[in-house]
Design a protein around this motif. Structure first.
Motif, PDB file in Angstrom:
ATOM      1  N   SER A 238       0.819  -1.221   0.000  1.00 30.58           N
ATOM      2  CA  SER A 238       0.000   0.000   0.000  1.00 30.58           C
ATOM      3  C   SER A 238       0.852   1.271   0.000  1.00 30.58           C
ATOM      4  O   SER A 238       0.327   2.369  -0.159  1.00 30.58           O
ATOM      5  N   VAL A 239       2.153   1.134   0.196  1.00 30.06           N
ATOM      6  CA  VAL A 239       3.011   2.335   0.243  1.00 30.06           C
ATOM      7  C   VAL A 239       3.192   2.881  -1.178  1.00 30.06           C
ATOM      8  O   VAL A 239       3.130   2.134  -2.160  1.00 30.06           O
ATOM      9  N   SER A 240       3.418   4.180  -1.269  1.00 29.24           N
ATOM     10  CA  SER A 240       3.413   4.840  -2.590  1.00 29.24           C
ATOM     11  C   SER A 240       4.476   4.264  -3.517  1.00 29.24           C
ATOM     12  O   SER A 240       4.313   4.255  -4.737  1.00 29.24           O
ATOM     13  N   TRP A 241       5.564   3.761  -2.958  1.00 31.99           N
ATOM     14  CA  TRP A 241       6.676   3.292  -3.799  1.00 31.99           C
ATOM     15  C   TRP A 241       6.530   1.819  -4.189  1.00 31.99           C
ATOM     16  O   TRP A 241       7.382   1.268  -4.875  1.00 31.99           O
ATOM     17  N   TYR A 242       5.424   1.187  -3.775  1.00 32.66           N
ATOM     18  CA  TYR A 242       5.237  -0.239  -4.067  1.00 32.66           C
ATOM     19  C   TYR A 242       5.205  -0.496  -5.576  1.00 32.66           C
ATOM     20  O   TYR A 242       4.553   0.228  -6.337  1.00 32.66           O
ATOM     21  N   GLN A 243       5.921  -1.549  -5.974  1.00 36.32           N
ATOM     22  CA  GLN A 243       5.858  -2.013  -7.365  1.00 36.32           C
ATOM     23  C   GLN A 243       5.527  -3.500  -7.314  1.00 36.32           C
ATOM     24  O   GLN A 243       6.238  -4.247  -6.624  1.00 36.32           O
ATOM     25  N   PRO A 244       4.524  -3.964  -8.044  1.00 35.18           N
ATOM     26  CA  PRO A 244       4.253  -5.414  -8.050  1.00 35.18           C
ATOM     27  C   PRO A 244       5.486  -6.174  -8.539  1.00 35.18           C
ATOM     28  O   PRO A 244       5.818  -7.233  -8.007  1.00 35.18           O
TER      29      PRO A 244
END
Ligand SMILES: C[S@@+](CC[C@H](N)C(=O)[O-])C[C@H]1O[C@@H](n2cnc3c(N)ncnc32)[C@H](O)[C@@H]1O
Length: 205
Positions: free
Chosen positions: A20-26
């Motif tokens: 959920s953090v803004s920097w998350y990348q799948p």
């Protein structure tokens, strides 16, 4: 200073889901593409500085990389990644440290940093980072770094950031690091926002 920073990041990873953090990348696509383009052997020593809970390490373990280190100021971030990797976590060296006070005890072939350097808003913090970078890489080593671009956000995770284009990053890293490639990325946050990143690949002279 380090204590306040550590508390901030510990709290982030304790209270927010990693996806959920803004920097998350799948999937850490830009990093994987940069590594593919470098055609490095899977025996290359790679450190993900400020790796947090990123799945870069998972993807590299899958690809057979055998000398992986993840360093982060926040132990809870590394706990997320270790839990995800389960038994394979034992193949990775995990280090809880503030990169600006950390003294590398070895050199890495690849220094990867997605979105840590831009938190260093004071010149002395950047100098300390560069000291660690110089101690942790050897001539011929590669640095893959991503920061917010000049038109990117002014803050991340509630903290002010310094934004860079490739020339400004090259000036920060100094003449010991030759800029080999640079590109921009528009990252989509889990909330659907857009963030401009500047990526650079440097080679240590
Ligand atoms: C924006 S997040 C990026 C995480 C990860 N690189 C990724 O791409 O998902 C920044 C990370 O840097 C870590 N960090 C911030 N300041 C740091 C420092 N001085 N030393 C080491 N890690 C730091 C934070 O705990 C956090 O995990």
């Amino acid at each position: 200073m380090t204590d306040a920073k550590r508390e901030h990041w510990d709290e982030v990873y304790r209270t927010k889901a990693a996806d959920s953090v803004s920097w998350y990348q799948p999937t850490p696509e830009p990093s994987l593409r940069a590594l593919d383009d470098l055609h490095l052997p899977a025996t290359a020593a790679l450190i993900d500085v400020g790796g947090g809970a990123s799945s870069l390490v998972d993807r590299l373990v899958e690809r057979g990389w055998s000398d992986l280190t993840v360093l982060d100021i926040a132990a809870p971030a590394l706990d997320v990644a270790k839990a995800r990797l389960r038994g394979e976590a034992a193949q990775v060296a995990w280090m809880v440290a503030d990169v600006t006070v950390w003294r590398p005890e070895r050199r890495y072939d690849v220094w990867h940093d997605r979105a840590v350097f831009h938190f260093l808003t004071e010149p002395e913090q950047r100098l300390a980072y560069r000291r660690a970078l110089e101690a942790g890489t050897a001539p011929g080593g590669v640095v893959i770094v991503a920061t917010f671009a000049p038109d990117g956000p002014e803050r991340c995770s509630g903290l002010p950031v310094q934004r860079y284009d490739a020339a400004a990053l090259a000036a920060e890293f100094g003449p010991a690091f030759a800029l080999e490639r640079e590109w921009r990325e528009e990252h989509t946050t889990p909330g659907g926002g857009r963030q401009s990143f500047q990526w650079c690949v440097f080679r240590r002279r």
